[in-house]
Design a protein around this motif. Structure first.
Motif, PDB file in Angstrom:
ATOM      1  N   ILE A   1      -2.920 -10.509  21.405  1.00  0.00           N
ATOM      2  CA  ILE A   1      -4.264 -10.433  21.714  1.00  0.00           C
ATOM      3  C   ILE A   1      -4.752  -8.808  21.655  1.00  0.00           C
ATOM      4  O   ILE A   1      -5.910  -8.332  21.300  1.00  0.00           O
ATOM      5  N   ALA A   2      -3.735  -7.968  22.012  1.00  0.00           N
ATOM      6  CA  ALA A   2      -4.237  -6.454  21.907  1.00  0.00           C
ATOM      7  C   ALA A   2      -4.507  -6.178  20.660  1.00  0.00           C
ATOM      8  O   ALA A   2      -5.351  -5.278  20.099  1.00  0.00           O
ATOM      9  N   SER A   3      -3.919  -6.698  19.658  1.00  0.00           N
ATOM     10  CA  SER A   3      -4.256  -6.357  18.246  1.00  0.00           C
ATOM     11  C   SER A   3      -5.087  -6.887  17.390  1.00  0.00           C
ATOM     12  O   SER A   3      -5.660  -6.448  16.659  1.00  0.00           O
ATOM     13  N   MET A   4      -5.661  -8.078  18.176  1.00  0.00           N
ATOM     14  CA  MET A   4      -6.725  -8.858  17.309  1.00  0.00           C
ATOM     15  C   MET A   4      -8.061  -8.557  18.051  1.00  0.00           C
ATOM     16  O   MET A   4      -9.019  -8.747  17.426  1.00  0.00           O
ATOM     17  N   THR A   5      -8.115  -7.969  19.326  1.00  0.00           N
ATOM     18  CA  THR A   5      -9.487  -7.815  20.168  1.00  0.00           C
ATOM     19  C   THR A   5      -9.875  -6.542  19.371  1.00  0.00           C
ATOM     20  O   THR A   5      -9.409  -5.532  18.964  1.00  0.00           O
TER      21      THR A   5
ATOM     22  N   SER B   1       5.711 -10.406  17.091  1.00  0.00           N
ATOM     23  CA  SER B   1       4.866  -9.460  17.836  1.00  0.00           C
ATOM     24  C   SER B   1       5.032  -8.185  17.255  1.00  0.00           C
ATOM     25  O   SER B   1       4.036  -7.476  17.092  1.00  0.00           O
ATOM     26  N   ALA B   2       6.260  -7.561  16.867  1.00  0.00           N
ATOM     27  CA  ALA B   2       6.311  -6.474  15.758  1.00  0.00           C
ATOM     28  C   ALA B   2       5.459  -6.676  14.610  1.00  0.00           C
ATOM     29  O   ALA B   2       4.856  -5.405  14.363  1.00  0.00           O
ATOM     30  N   VAL B   3       5.549  -7.758  13.941  1.00  0.00           N
ATOM     31  CA  VAL B   3       4.582  -8.076  12.628  1.00  0.00           C
ATOM     32  C   VAL B   3       3.119  -7.918  13.027  1.00  0.00           C
ATOM     33  O   VAL B   3       2.452  -6.925  12.503  1.00  0.00           O
ATOM     34  N   PHE B   4       2.819  -8.426  14.053  1.00  0.00           N
ATOM     35  CA  PHE B   4       1.301  -8.256  14.496  1.00  0.00           C
ATOM     36  C   PHE B   4       0.863  -6.803  14.856  1.00  0.00           C
ATOM     37  O   PHE B   4      -0.061  -6.322  14.157  1.00  0.00           O
ATOM     38  N   VAL B   5       1.762  -6.163  15.524  1.00  0.00           N
ATOM     39  CA  VAL B   5       1.288  -4.676  15.915  1.00  0.00           C
ATOM     40  C   VAL B   5       1.371  -3.793  14.615  1.00  0.00           C
ATOM     41  O   VAL B   5       0.419  -2.914  14.450  1.00  0.00           O
ATOM     42  N   THR B   6       2.376  -4.131  13.796  1.00  0.00           N
ATOM     43  CA  THR B   6       2.513  -3.241  12.620  1.00  0.00           C
ATOM     44  C   THR B   6       1.297  -3.569  11.532  1.00  0.00           C
ATOM     45  O   THR B   6       0.687  -2.604  11.307  1.00  0.00           O
ATOM     46  N   LEU B   7       0.820  -4.987  11.523  1.00  0.00           N
ATOM     47  CA  LEU B   7      -0.163  -4.948  10.528  1.00  0.00           C
ATOM     48  C   LEU B   7      -1.584  -4.637  11.188  1.00  0.00           C
ATOM     49  O   LEU B   7      -2.368  -3.997  10.705  1.00  0.00           O
ATOM     50  N   SER B   8      -1.421  -4.488  12.688  1.00  0.00           N
ATOM     51  CA  SER B   8      -2.805  -3.961  13.079  1.00  0.00           C
ATOM     52  C   SER B   8      -2.977  -2.376  12.988  1.00  0.00           C
ATOM     53  O   SER B   8      -3.835  -1.819  12.801  1.00  0.00           O
ATOM     54  N   LEU B   9      -1.870  -1.915  13.040  1.00  0.00           N
ATOM     55  CA  LEU B   9      -1.746  -0.357  12.844  1.00  0.00           C
ATOM     56  C   LEU B   9      -2.184  -0.065  11.500  1.00  0.00           C
ATOM     57  O   LEU B   9      -3.027   0.965  11.153  1.00  0.00           O
ATOM     58  N   VAL B  10      -1.749  -0.825  10.413  1.00  0.00           N
ATOM     59  CA  VAL B  10      -1.980  -0.612   9.016  1.00  0.00           C
ATOM     60  C   VAL B  10      -3.634  -0.654   9.000  1.00  0.00           C
ATOM     61  O   VAL B  10      -4.185   0.151   8.299  1.00  0.00           O
ATOM     62  N   ARG B  11      -4.115  -1.881   9.364  1.00  0.00           N
ATOM     63  CA  ARG B  11      -5.413  -2.378   9.330  1.00  0.00           C
ATOM     64  C   ARG B  11      -6.518  -0.911   9.906  1.00  0.00           C
ATOM     65  O   ARG B  11      -7.150  -0.410   9.490  1.00  0.00           O
ATOM     66  N   GLU B  12      -5.996  -0.455  11.162  1.00  0.00           N
ATOM     67  CA  GLU B  12      -6.509   0.830  11.736  1.00  0.00           C
ATOM     68  C   GLU B  12      -6.595   1.994  10.880  1.00  0.00           C
ATOM     69  O   GLU B  12      -7.500   2.520  10.804  1.00  0.00           O
ATOM     70  N   PHE B  13      -5.349   2.215  10.494  1.00  0.00           N
ATOM     71  CA  PHE B  13      -5.255   3.401   9.422  1.00  0.00           C
ATOM     72  C   PHE B  13      -6.046   3.186   8.454  1.00  0.00           C
ATOM     73  O   PHE B  13      -6.814   4.163   7.658  1.00  0.00           O
ATOM     74  N   ARG B  14      -6.242   1.995   7.609  1.00  0.00           N
ATOM     75  CA  ARG B  14      -7.037   1.636   6.384  1.00  0.00           C
ATOM     76  C   ARG B  14      -8.459   2.027   6.731  1.00  0.00           C
ATOM     77  O   ARG B  14      -9.319   2.552   6.087  1.00  0.00           O
ATOM     78  N   ASP B  15      -8.855   1.507   8.023  1.00  0.00           N
ATOM     79  CA  ASP B  15     -10.172   1.483   8.231  1.00  0.00           C
ATOM     80  C   ASP B  15     -10.774   2.722   8.573  1.00  0.00           C
ATOM     81  O   ASP B  15     -11.956   3.042   8.010  1.00  0.00           O
TER      82      ASP B  15
END
Lengths: 183, 499
Positions: free
Chosen positions: B156-160, B474-488
């Motif tokens: 939820i934290a990474s998708m919101t 959980s770790a995958v979700f958080v990592t993917l979210s971090l990658v998306r944030e850096f890319r954005d």
């Protein structure tokens, strides 16, 4: 160029870096608040009594971990806000993006606090003057605060609303509401 | 199967379930039609009134409110270009164009019909998938439940909306709030500051009402009236020919609504926008989109109504709410001592069957109730906001007092309203906080029970394959979210450089 809706999905906040520049002080305040919450919470962990029934972790075990984790997040948030602030360039016009909830108008803090103040005043007043007059005052005062005219119509709507709520809660649902000097 | 049918028969003829589902539907349509009052707020406002109800009645009413609010949100979206709920935002595009062309009744009819199709499809998926999925939870140990809680929070934290870090911080604050009260294992008090009102902890319902409803009223304080709809509108249901034309876009809405409903953090608004885009891509008349396309109304409305049912699948199976509205529904379940998972199907089969049955009744009744309620909704949309705000706050405060007849509860809800307002201003998502409060007890008790079993050895979490899998996810979700944030962030910088 009209933004595509998929843009809105990938970047739901609709923020661009120029907006990020503008939000850096807000992020700094947010990060400091997170840090303050972590510190305050940690300080209060000391008040948790020891129990002979406690397990290995104890009643303060998880709270201690949470305080450290939140403090870590706070430090990173503050550092990120400071770095973003330092890297910020001259403000540029905000690029138009697809509409999002984040772009909705947000009431300024004093106005929002004013609104909340009516709720707080209700909590203080209701045990003194009773449910019916307190609800009428609440509806009327908020209506005036939100721009309704100070006339008989507003007074009648407030009184009618209070009677309506009293009828629903107290008479129809049989739920007790606070009573005061008058009701 | 026969046992469930027997329960359904008993509920249908031996209880007022029809009454509660229709009442929830009416409340949902009215609440959803008020701009700024989302489905979750409409449900949160209802929560205090469900305390005195039987569990099945309370859950049916909340679920039917959710269904009603999804249709209600399309009314102002079509009529005044202001979505009543977030998930109706995509409906504005073609719905309002149709209204400008004098086809508002037709747009509302398509919205209503598509909502029924979406809800029915979602219900079929809900009935088919929920119970089999819930049996997976039987293999769960305390370590798995701890990992499940962590997965729910991190997803939820990474998708919101907003940054991952802010979402995670909000989730931790939620967990902190859940530690207030009496420690479940040793019985000592924590963070109560000597207040007897806090001994039992902070009730999630107060947090939900404060953060969803009070903070929204604070946000809207001083904003202009939205009304101004003068003409009479009547719902016009689509003809058989039109129903046939809408099939493709409705099918897309059903599929994407199911997928998004199952995805934590997905929600109705994303499903609606995705369906709109896909319906345009697969349409025989893509050029009509944005200019009053019937399919442009059908696709998002089917999708968000499908989500209203399919979002219940992860909630009922694992106790993980995927959206604000399902978080409120979880609050409703917890209020009545109902824990999602396989035991819910065994021990409280009446609640589950009632939920299915009530949702089915509400879905069918939506056609009639939606048509009959339209004048009421239009009248409400036209009311001055100055009066509405006072009435809603009065309802909130009166409703909260009914929970424990405690003024302290009012103070907590108002305080959480301030927290919610500040979080919105600072760009912090609040669903992770709510989830932290709701899941906090499960996370802490599972963590401590696991360590009791292992004598304090944390390696027990690595000995349970389910826990390892969930923690890795959980770790995958958080990592993917971090990658998306850096890319954005990088893309935004490049965009700025070119501007």
């Amino acid at each position: 160029m009209t933004p595509r809706f998929s843009d809105n999905l990938r970047n739901p906040s609709g923020k661009t870096s120029s907006m990020t520049d503008r939000t850096a002080p807000k992020d700094l305040a947010g990060g400091l608040a997170v840090l303050a919450i972590a510190i305050l919470y940690y300080l209060f962990i000391g008040d948790i009594a020891e129990s002979s029934l406690a397990d290995d972790v104890g009643a303060g075990g998880l709270p201690r971990i949470l305080a450290f984790v939140l403090a870590g997040f706070g430090v990173v948030l503050v550092a990120r806000a400071i770095i973003e602030g330092a890297l910020a360039r001259a403000p540029k016009p905000i690029v138009a993006t697809a509409p999002s909830r984040d772009d909705d108008p947000i009431a300024p803090l004093p106005r929002a606090l004013g609104f909340l103040g009516f709720g707080a005043a209700y909590v203080v007043l209701v045990p003194i003057i009773g449910y019916l007059p307190a609800i009428a005052l609440l509806i009327g005062a908020i209506a005036l605060f939100e721009g309704a005219a100070a006339n008989w119509k507003t007074a009648l709507i407030a009184a009618g609303g209070a009677v309506g709520y009293w009828a629903i809660f107290v008479k129809l649902l049989g739920v007790r509401q606070p009573s005061g000097w008058f009701f | 199967m026969m046992h469930s049918l027997g329960i359904a028969f008993d509920l249908l003829f031996g209880s007022p379930i029809i009454l509660f589902s229709i009442a929830g539907l009416i409340w949902g349509i009215i609440g959803g039609s008020l701009p700024g009052i989302s489905a979750s707020i409409t449900m949160a406002l209802l929560l205090p009134f469900t305390y005195g109800m039987a569990p099945v009645q309370a859950i049916v009413m909340l679920a039917c409110t959710y269904i009603g609010a999804e249709y209600g949100g399309s009314i102002p979206a079509i009529l005044i270009r202001t979505p009543g709920t977030n998930s109706a935002a995509a409906t504005v595009i073609d719905g309002y164009e149709m209204k400008k062309q004098g086809r508002a009744g037709e747009a509302l009819g398509i919205s209503l019909w598509s909502g029924v199709i979406g809800s029915l499809f979602g219900l079929v998926m809900l009935v088919a998938l929920t119970e089999p999925l819930s049996w997976v939870a039987l293999a769960f140990k305390p370590t798995s439940y701890f990992a499940l809680g962590i997965l729910g929070l991190s997803v939820i934290a990474s998708m919101t909306n907003g940054s991952l870090l802010k979402g995670l911080a909000a989730a931790v604050v939620g967990l902190m709030i859940s530690t207030i009260g009496t420690d479940p294992i040793s019985g000592v008090t924590r963070f109560t500051f000597g207040s007897p009102e806090l001994l039992g902890g902070v009730e999630p319902v107060l947090i939900m009402i404060g953060i969803f409803a009070v903070s929204e009223l604070m946000m809207q304080s001083g904003s202009r009236d939205i009304g101004g709809l003068r003409e009479q509108v009547k719902v016009r249901l689509p003809s058989l020919n039109m129903m046939n034309r809408l099939k493709r876009s409705q099918f897309i809405g059903c599929l994407l609504g199911t997928f998004e409903g199952l995805t934590p953090g997905g929600g109705g608004s994303i499903a609606a926008f995705l369906s709109y885009n896909e319906a345009r891509r697969w349409s025989k008349e893509p050029e009509k989109f944005g200019k009053g396309s019937e399919e442009g109304v059908a696709a998002p409305e089917t999708a968000n109504n499908t989500v209203a049912s399919t979002a219940l699948i992860p909630l009922l199976s694992f106790g993980i709410p995927s959206s604000n509205s399902t978080a409120v529904l979880l609050g409703g379940l917890l209020i009545h001592g109902l824990l999602p998972g396989p035991r819910l199907f065994e021990q409280n089969a009446d609640v589950v069957v009632g939920l299915y049955l009530g949702s089915f009744i509400a879905t069918l009744a939506q056609i009639v109730v939606g048509i009959l309620l339209l004048p009421v909704c239009v009248w409400l949309v036209n009311r001055p906001r100055a009066y509405l705000a006072g009435f809603i706050l009065a309802l909130i405060l009166s409703g909260i007092y009914t929970l424990n007849t405690s003024l302290a509860d009012l103070g907590i809800a108002l305080g959480m309203g301030l927290v919610g307002y500040l979080m919105r201003r600072a760009g912090y998502p609040f669903l992770p906080l709510i989830l932290g409060v709701v899941l906090g007890h499960m996370v802490e008790s599972s963590y401590r029970r696991s360590l009791l079993l292992s004598g304090g050895d944390h390696s027990i979490f690595l000995e349970d394959p389910i826990a390892v899998g969930l923690l890795l996810a959980s770790a995958v979700f958080v990592t993917l979210s971090l990658v998306r944030e850096f890319r954005d962030a990088r893309n935004a910088k490049l965009k700025d450089a070119h501007a």
